[in-house]
Design a protein around this motif. Sequence first.
Motif, mmCIF file in Angstrom:
data_model
loop_
_atom_site.group_PDB
_atom_site.id
_atom_site.type_symbol
_atom_site.label_atom_id
_atom_site.label_comp_id
_atom_site.label_asym_id
_atom_site.label_seq_id
_atom_site.Cartn_x
_atom_site.Cartn_y
_atom_site.Cartn_z
ATOM 1 N N SER A 101 7.485 1.909 -2.339
ATOM 2 C CA SER A 101 7.350 3.259 -1.814
ATOM 3 C C SER A 101 5.874 3.474 -1.544
ATOM 4 C CB SER A 101 7.898 4.288 -2.808
ATOM 5 O OG SER A 101 7.159 4.252 -4.006
ATOM 6 N N GLY A 102 5.518 4.679 -1.146
ATOM 7 C CA GLY A 102 4.112 4.955 -0.912
ATOM 8 C C GLY A 102 3.874 5.628 0.414
ATOM 9 N N LEU A 123 10.929 -2.177 11.391
ATOM 10 C CA LEU A 123 11.000 -3.237 10.383
ATOM 11 C C LEU A 123 10.633 -2.703 9.003
ATOM 12 C CD1 LEU A 123 9.306 -6.111 12.434
ATOM 13 C CD2 LEU A 123 11.720 -5.986 11.771
ATOM 14 N N LEU A 124 9.606 -1.848 8.952
ATOM 15 C CA LEU A 124 9.185 -1.285 7.669
ATOM 16 C C LEU A 124 10.300 -0.443 7.055
ATOM 17 C CD1 LEU A 124 6.898 -0.724 5.600
ATOM 18 C CD2 LEU A 124 6.322 1.279 6.981
ATOM 19 N N LYS A 125 10.926 0.397 7.869
ATOM 20 C CA LYS A 125 11.963 1.280 7.350
ATOM 21 C C LYS A 125 13.214 0.508 6.917
ATOM 22 C CE LYS A 125 9.950 5.202 7.374
ATOM 23 N NZ LYS A 125 9.756 5.927 6.092
ATOM 24 N N GLN A 126 13.443 -0.640 7.537
ATOM 25 C CA GLN A 126 14.550 -1.483 7.095
ATOM 26 C C GLN A 126 14.289 -2.036 5.701
ATOM 27 O OE1 GLN A 126 15.006 -4.472 10.122
ATOM 28 N NE2 GLN A 126 15.644 -3.006 11.686
ATOM 29 N N ARG A 127 13.022 -2.374 5.432
ATOM 30 C CA ARG A 127 12.672 -2.996 4.157
ATOM 31 C C ARG A 127 12.309 -1.975 3.078
ATOM 32 N NH1 ARG A 127 8.435 -7.710 5.653
ATOM 33 N NH2 ARG A 127 8.500 -7.928 3.366
ATOM 34 N N ALA A 128 11.740 -0.854 3.478
ATOM 35 C CA ALA A 128 11.268 0.126 2.500
ATOM 36 C C ALA A 128 11.406 1.539 3.069
ATOM 37 C CB ALA A 128 9.812 -0.155 2.129
ATOM 38 N N PRO A 129 12.616 2.083 3.068
ATOM 39 C CA PRO A 129 12.834 3.393 3.686
ATOM 40 C C PRO A 129 12.084 4.535 3.018
ATOM 41 C CG PRO A 129 14.800 2.641 2.513
ATOM 42 C CD PRO A 129 13.867 1.479 2.570
ATOM 43 N N LYS A 130 11.618 4.354 1.783
ATOM 44 C CA LYS A 130 10.899 5.428 1.097
ATOM 45 C C LYS A 130 9.438 5.543 1.510
ATOM 46 C CE LYS A 130 13.660 5.360 -3.169
ATOM 47 N NZ LYS A 130 13.590 5.205 -4.649
ATOM 48 N N ARG A 301 0.187 -3.048 2.727
ATOM 49 C CA ARG A 301 0.337 -4.500 2.896
ATOM 50 C C ARG A 301 1.688 -4.824 3.529
ATOM 51 N NH1 ARG A 301 -1.898 -4.651 -2.401
ATOM 52 N NH2 ARG A 301 0.116 -5.215 -3.304
ATOM 53 N N LEU A 302 2.735 -4.116 3.102
ATOM 54 C CA LEU A 302 4.058 -4.346 3.677
ATOM 55 C C LEU A 302 4.082 -3.952 5.148
ATOM 56 C CD1 LEU A 302 6.997 -5.164 3.317
ATOM 57 C CD2 LEU A 302 7.483 -2.833 2.536
ATOM 58 N N PHE A 303 3.432 -2.845 5.485
ATOM 59 C CA PHE A 303 3.362 -2.447 6.892
ATOM 60 C C PHE A 303 2.618 -3.488 7.711
ATOM 61 C CE2 PHE A 303 1.062 -0.443 10.390
ATOM 62 C CZ PHE A 303 2.130 0.022 11.135
ATOM 63 N N ARG A 304 1.552 -4.051 7.160
ATOM 64 C CA ARG A 304 0.802 -5.098 7.869
ATOM 65 C C ARG A 304 1.693 -6.308 8.146
ATOM 66 N NH1 ARG A 304 -4.212 -7.273 4.621
ATOM 67 N NH2 ARG A 304 -2.479 -8.087 3.370
ATOM 68 N N GLU A 305 2.516 -6.679 7.177
ATOM 69 C CA GLU A 305 3.471 -7.780 7.393
ATOM 70 C C GLU A 305 4.437 -7.445 8.528
ATOM 71 O OE1 GLU A 305 5.508 -8.720 3.809
ATOM 72 O OE2 GLU A 305 3.673 -9.011 2.629
ATOM 73 N N CYS A 306 4.927 -6.219 8.546
ATOM 74 C CA CYS A 306 5.864 -5.800 9.589
ATOM 75 C C CYS A 306 5.185 -5.780 10.958
ATOM 76 C CB CYS A 306 6.445 -4.427 9.260
ATOM 77 S SG CYS A 306 7.490 -4.408 7.788
#
Length: 320
Positions: A101-102, A123-130, A301-306
């Motif tokens: 989350s975040g 892609l981000l929302k698929q992996r981390a909708p929060k 970091r997750l958004f950067r991956e996406c």
Amino acid sequence: MQFTHLSVARKLKFYQLMVFDQVLQSGSLLRAAQALSLTQPAVTKIIHELESYFDAPLLVRGNRGVRATPLGELVVRRSKSLLAELRSLTDEVNAYQEGTSGHVLVGTLISASSSLLPRALQLLKQRAPKVLVSLRVGQMDQLFPALSVGEVDLVVGRVPDDWRWYQESSQLEAQVLYGEELSVVAGANHPLVGQNPVNLKALLEYPWVLPTRDSLLRRTVDSLFDDAGLTAPPNVVESLSILTNISLMQDQQTVAVMPLEATRQFTGAGLLTTLDLGTHLQFGDIGYFQTRNRELGPAARLFRECLEQAAQEQHGELQG
């Protein structure tokens, strides 16, 4: 009064700095109170506490709102970095306790906002909708300072050839994702549709919508005419609004220059058509910037991956 790390740590509170930053962003104590869900007297009290601690005024109050004193500018400049680290700490604690989350704050240019970013967000929302993502659209002279102090986590857009000349460049690093081309576009029923190639000089007879003069895209467009030995179009509207530009081109006369990625969904929908000049128009590299000295939080970091995955999907392997 001589300040020490210990005395500052004892007296100052993150919440006070957050309120002070919001007051300057809002331009008034009342609007800051509304944004923070506080009363105006509560905000005023917090500002007075800060000014009492520093034994000097931090704000100048006038008819047009409030602005920082020189000391206030110093405090808010340092506060932004502290608040950025606090946000990262909050994200990491939430990610540890609840899963991913975040909050991610992304600065962007028009060159990346219509194709690359939407796919990265999907892609981000698929992996981390929060995860909450806030986008800030601007030019490099606005976004680089915001990135260096932590107001945004990443800046996505064209990587300027001269970016190392920016004041903040020593604090930043760039990652190129792909090379972008430009398209000359018009309404789907423009009189020159079907002519291959279209003569650039003939297009000067039509109205144009061009990027504003302070944008990187405008420099590229100006060089297009210079290289052809032509003066700039005489009939021009300056705009960076994609929706406004598309609406203007529905008169079937107006011509524009847009990044290729930005045009594809609109040509596919039949709203625009590409006018073939018989040559490829290079815009430059698209990528992202981040700071060297501040570690991204887990959500960023997750958004950067996406973002990198979205670029791979659209353009193949990442460029170095």
